[in-house]
Design a protein around this motif. Structure first.
Motif, PDB file in Angstrom:
ATOM      1  N   GLY A 103       0.665  -0.199   3.743  1.00 23.91           N
ATOM      2  CA  GLY A 103       0.848  -1.724   3.637  1.00 23.91           C
ATOM      3  C   GLY A 103       1.787  -1.744   2.738  1.00 23.91           C
ATOM      4  O   GLY A 103       2.984  -1.206   2.423  1.00 23.91           O
ATOM      5  N   HIS A 104       1.783  -2.844   1.891  1.00 20.54           N
ATOM      6  CA  HIS A 104       2.693  -3.165   0.667  1.00 20.54           C
ATOM      7  C   HIS A 104       2.241  -2.554  -0.426  1.00 20.54           C
ATOM      8  O   HIS A 104       3.098  -2.493  -1.510  1.00 20.54           O
ATOM      9  N   LYS A 105       1.260  -1.865  -0.515  1.00 18.14           N
ATOM     10  CA  LYS A 105       0.898  -0.998  -1.818  1.00 18.14           C
ATOM     11  C   LYS A 105       1.241   0.367  -1.717  1.00 18.14           C
ATOM     12  O   LYS A 105       0.671   0.987  -0.922  1.00 18.14           O
ATOM     13  N   TRP A 106       2.001   0.715  -3.001  1.00 14.28           N
ATOM     14  CA  TRP A 106       2.233   2.172  -3.444  1.00 14.28           C
ATOM     15  C   TRP A 106       1.433   2.637  -4.492  1.00 14.28           C
ATOM     16  O   TRP A 106       1.208   1.667  -5.401  1.00 14.28           O
ATOM     17  N   VAL A 107       0.799   3.719  -4.432  1.00 16.64           N
ATOM     18  CA  VAL A 107       0.191   4.208  -5.568  1.00 16.64           C
ATOM     19  C   VAL A 107       0.650   5.512  -6.069  1.00 16.64           C
ATOM     20  O   VAL A 107       1.000   6.713  -5.247  1.00 16.64           O
ATOM     21  N   ARG A 108       0.803   5.733  -7.254  1.00 17.77           N
ATOM     22  CA  ARG A 108       1.393   6.980  -7.624  1.00 17.77           C
ATOM     23  C   ARG A 108       0.410   7.508  -8.683  1.00 17.77           C
ATOM     24  O   ARG A 108      -0.037   6.859  -9.774  1.00 17.77           O
ATOM     25  N   THR A 109      -0.354   8.851  -8.434  1.00 13.46           N
ATOM     26  CA  THR A 109      -1.230   9.438  -9.516  1.00 13.46           C
ATOM     27  C   THR A 109      -0.409   9.854 -10.787  1.00 13.46           C
ATOM     28  O   THR A 109       0.874   9.927 -10.999  1.00 13.46           O
ATOM     29  N   ARG A 110      -1.138  10.224 -11.727  1.00 11.23           N
ATOM     30  CA  ARG A 110      -0.435  10.701 -13.176  1.00 11.23           C
ATOM     31  C   ARG A 110       0.199  12.174 -12.671  1.00 11.23           C
ATOM     32  O   ARG A 110      -0.288  12.767 -11.638  1.00 11.23           O
TER      33      ARG A 110
END
Length: 767
Positions: free
Chosen positions: A389-396
């Motif tokens: 969707g509109h949400k991106w996540v980036r891990t450490r």
């Protein structure tokens, strides 16, 4: 081809309640960290010979350390930074926190605070706040010195509220250092993107420079770095008519105005401005359905430069008639429709409630390939990016590890089950400026995994190992494996089932469809707009990451994809060909017992035709039941079944556009393209021939063939009318299943196929 394999991690039960996300941490393994929160200092003393003063704090645990930023000329600095050290990397019983006066020449020791790691308390519960305390500084002889540090030190897990912000700005250590990260985890949100439709209708009372001729005019529309223009009007008057639609991509907040320029074409590369108009997008109407918006006349403006800087305004050098609106009923495509993660229209007023929640646990990776060289050995600084969707996540980013452990969990609302979540793994090449011995300026691709939500059972936790595959010019290469835990929770089963009867895209895509070519152009512009917004975040999401996650460039020519698509078609037709082969064996009595059974079944179906459809549906039910028993326990694997190809075919796919290869290679590839296109041409020609033969049969292009077919139709109609249908069906079936002793010794086609093959087509018209 590497396959998906099940894993058996020990998943935790903690909670996270940080500002970035709130969800149960039950899909990841619990990891213990030593947290150090360096808040502020007071009453520090220390100056070098030059009189400069730049205090910072160094946190050291054995061979690992982290340093806060340097704050110049502040005796009471405030850092508010958190550092974290993995418990499996604690090799020392002493945690040393040192205040220093850092400048370009020296690192002056101002004092330190020492903790015994065995006496550091554990935060219970894990999300409760840990109050920092003032600690007096000591010198190297453990004597009190001037100054104090406000610190908080505790043992916690990744469910701790400080976890997303914990990082290390100046790491160093032995191989395999696991200071939390050089870049912390981050959640990004794509901007709200709208389609802007500009319907340029006509203009009136234009004033060309040459009054003796009618101008050849066009309209150029500019929105930021997007420039579109209409065709040249050939109306031959000062009132040109275009009636063209120009489509743009605009993102909220609408900061850039729409600029319209009416120009007279003087030469292929030169035009003269006749008038312009500037419209703020905040003043543009928003349309949520197919109802047309009102068209308006706009007074053009024109400024003429006289004597250098003086400007003389020509009052109303003409008018332009336009219909402008922001389209809220479309979904702005930034992904391929085959791997789309969101199907909602742009306007939030048209959104419906969610049907469930997708939870993703990014556990770890195994066997990653070294992506760069450090101190003479291969290393990788890996991080993951997930998009839905509109949400991106980036891990450490896990520094210098081929077996990184992230154990981070994220959640998304699901509005349609027929969507795909994408997880990509990358090597961070920006830790040290992106140049020099530490690597390239672009983050390297390690691989990606796609999971379709509709393949997940509701409420079940999927724990599997997915291969990371990347296609290089040398071929398909396995870069390692990633371990994921996935769970889809449905809030309304009835609404989810109802979604399968709805249109895939919003209604406007079908009422006023956008052409495929225009959609590709708009998609490229949407990706550029998203990159411009996400690149200003800290840390920025790199352009190469967006392009890889969104499959930009997938529409380019690829002979490998052509061959892969042909293989897909053969795979689909495999079952049909298998049935034809089985039926041919039945007709030729290769299996007499089965053939007799087919005769009996055929007689029953002919005598009782009302059971044909129920029997067929029951057969399909048992087939699906059989496949359900053998269904794999992991979600469908998407995007990894890529065919191995000739190295030159892969080199052509990875070539720049326009090509950078020598003329001899380009000539060879062009000849190969002509051969492939010739095969496609022949296939299309065969399809056209079959259609034209049907037309010829009815249009008397071959009078004798049409006469025979007309007599056959009349005779068959009379026979079928006076003969019971069951008798006709039995005779036709027994004829097809007749014993080989009643067949011709030489194989031949049926009479109908022979007759159809002799009909004429329009091949004689081809030159």
């Amino acid at each position: 081809m590497p396959a998906v394999a099940a894993i058996h991690p020990h998943l935790g039960r903690g909670m996270v309640t940080g500002a970035k996300h709130t969800s149960a941490y039950d899909l990841v393994e619990e990891m213990c960290y030593l947290y150090v929160h360096v808040n502020m200092a007071k009453d520090l003393a220390g100056k070098d010979v030059s009189g400069s003063f730049g205090p910072c704090v160094e946190v050291k645990l054995g061979d690992y350390k982290g340093t806060t930023r340097r704050l110049a000329k502040k005796s009471n600095p405030e850092w508010n930074q958190v550092f974290a050290f993995g418990s499996d990397r604690i090799q020392s019983a002493v945690l040393e926190i040192t205040a220093k006066n850092t400048n370009c020449t020296t690192d002056d020791f101002m004092g330190r605070v020492i903790f015994n790691t065995k006496e550091i308390p554990k935060r219970v519960p894990p999300d409760s706040p840990s109050a920092p305390q003032w600690y007096g500084l000591e010198d190297r002889k453990r004597e009190k010195v001037r100054g104090e540090l406000m610190l908080a030190v505790w043992m916690g897990t990744q469910a701790d509220e400080a976890f997303p912000e914990a990082w290390d700005s100046d790491w160093e250590g032995v191989s395999g250092t696991d200071v939390l990260s050089s870049l912390p985890s981050k959640v990004y949100y794509s901007p709200e993107i709208w389609y802007l439709r500009v319907n340029v209708i006509e203009a009136q009372d234009l004033q060309p420079s040459d009054k003796g001729r009618f101008p050849e005019t066009f309209v150029e529309a500019i929105l930021g770095n997007q420039v579109l223009r209409t065709r040249n009007s050939q109306s031959g008057t000062t009132n040109p008519v275009w009636n063209e639609d120009l489509m743009f991509v605009a993102a909220k907040p609408f900061e850039e105005p729409l600029i319209l320029r009416v120009e007279e074409r003087l030469s292929p590369s030169k035009g003269e401005l006749l008038g312009r108009y500037e419209i703020p997008l905040q003043d543009v109407d928003m349309r949520f359905d197919h109802k047309p918006v009102n068209a308006r006349w706009y007074d053009l403006e024109k400024h003429v430069i006289v004597e250098g800087e003086q400007k003389k305004e020509i009052k109303v050098p003409g008018k332009i008639h336009m219909r402008i609106c922001l389209e809220g009923g479309y979904h702005v495509l930034d992904e391929s429709t085959h791997h789309i993660s969101d199907l909602r229209p742009t306007a939030k007023e048209l959104w419906k409630s969610s049907i469930g929640v997708l939870e993703l646990g990014i556990l770890n990776a195994q066997g990653l390939m070294p992506m760069k060289t450090k101190d003479g050995r291969g290393t990788t600084d890996a991080y993951c990016v997930a998009k839905y969707g509109h949400k991106w996540v980036r891990t450490r980013t896990i520094i210098d590890s081929l077996r990184p452990k992230w154990n981070e969990q994220y959640a998304w609302e699901v509005f349609d089950p027929c969507t795909v979540v994408t997880i990509g793994v990358f090597d961070n090449c920006h830790l040290h400026g992106g140049d020099g011995k530490y690597g390239r300026a672009r983050d390297s691709r390690i691989g990606k995994v796609r999971i379709r939500i509709s393949t997940l059972e509701t409420g079940r936790v999927y724990k599997h190992e997915y291969p990371l595959m990347v296609l290089h010019s040398s071929g398909l290469k396995k870069m390692g494996e990633i371990h994921l835990a996935v769970k889809f929770s449905c809030s309304s089963l009835l609404r989810m089932m109802h979604m399968y009867s709805q249109r895939l895209l919003p209604k406007m895509h079908y009422v006023h469809p956008i052409s495929p070519t225009q959609l590709d152009s708009l998609r490229s512009r949407a990706i550029q707009v998203i990159f411009m917004r996400l690149s200003v975040d800290e840390p920025p999401l790199q352009k190469e990451v967006l392009e890889y996650m969104l499959d930009q460039g997938s529409q380019m020519w690829s002979l490998r994809r052509i061959n892969a698509n042909f293989s897909r078609i053969r795979g689909i037709l495999h079952e049909l060909f298998a049935f034809i082969k089985w039926f041919d064996q039945i007709c030729n009595w290769e299996k007499p017992v089965t053939t007799v059974f087919v005769h009996v079944l055929f007689i029953i179906l002919v005598m009782y035709p009302e059971i044909i459809l129920p029997a067929f549906l029951l057969y399909l039910f048992f087939i699906m039941l059989r496949y359900r028993i053998g269904r794999p326990g992991h979600p469908s694997e998407l995007g990894n079944h890529i065919l191995h190809e000739d190295p030159d075919i892969l080199d052509e796919e990875f070539d720049a556009f326009p090509t950078s290869r020598p003329s001899g290679i380009v000539r060879m590839r062009y000849d190969r393209l002509r051969i492939t296109a010739g095969e496609l041409q022949n296939t299309l020609g065969d399809l056209a021939i079959h259609g034209e033969r049907l037309q010829a049969l009815l249009n008397w292009h071959d009078p004798r063939a049409t006469s025979l077919f007309a007599i056959f139709c009349l005779s068959a109609a009379i026979i079928l009318h006076i003969t019971p249908f069951r008798v006709v069906a039995l005779l036709a079936g027994f004829y097809m299943l007749r014993h080989p002793m009643f067949r011709d010794k030489l194989p031949s086609f049926s009479v109908l196929l022979n007759f159809f093959g002799r009909l004429p087509s329009k091949t004689l018209c081809l030159l």
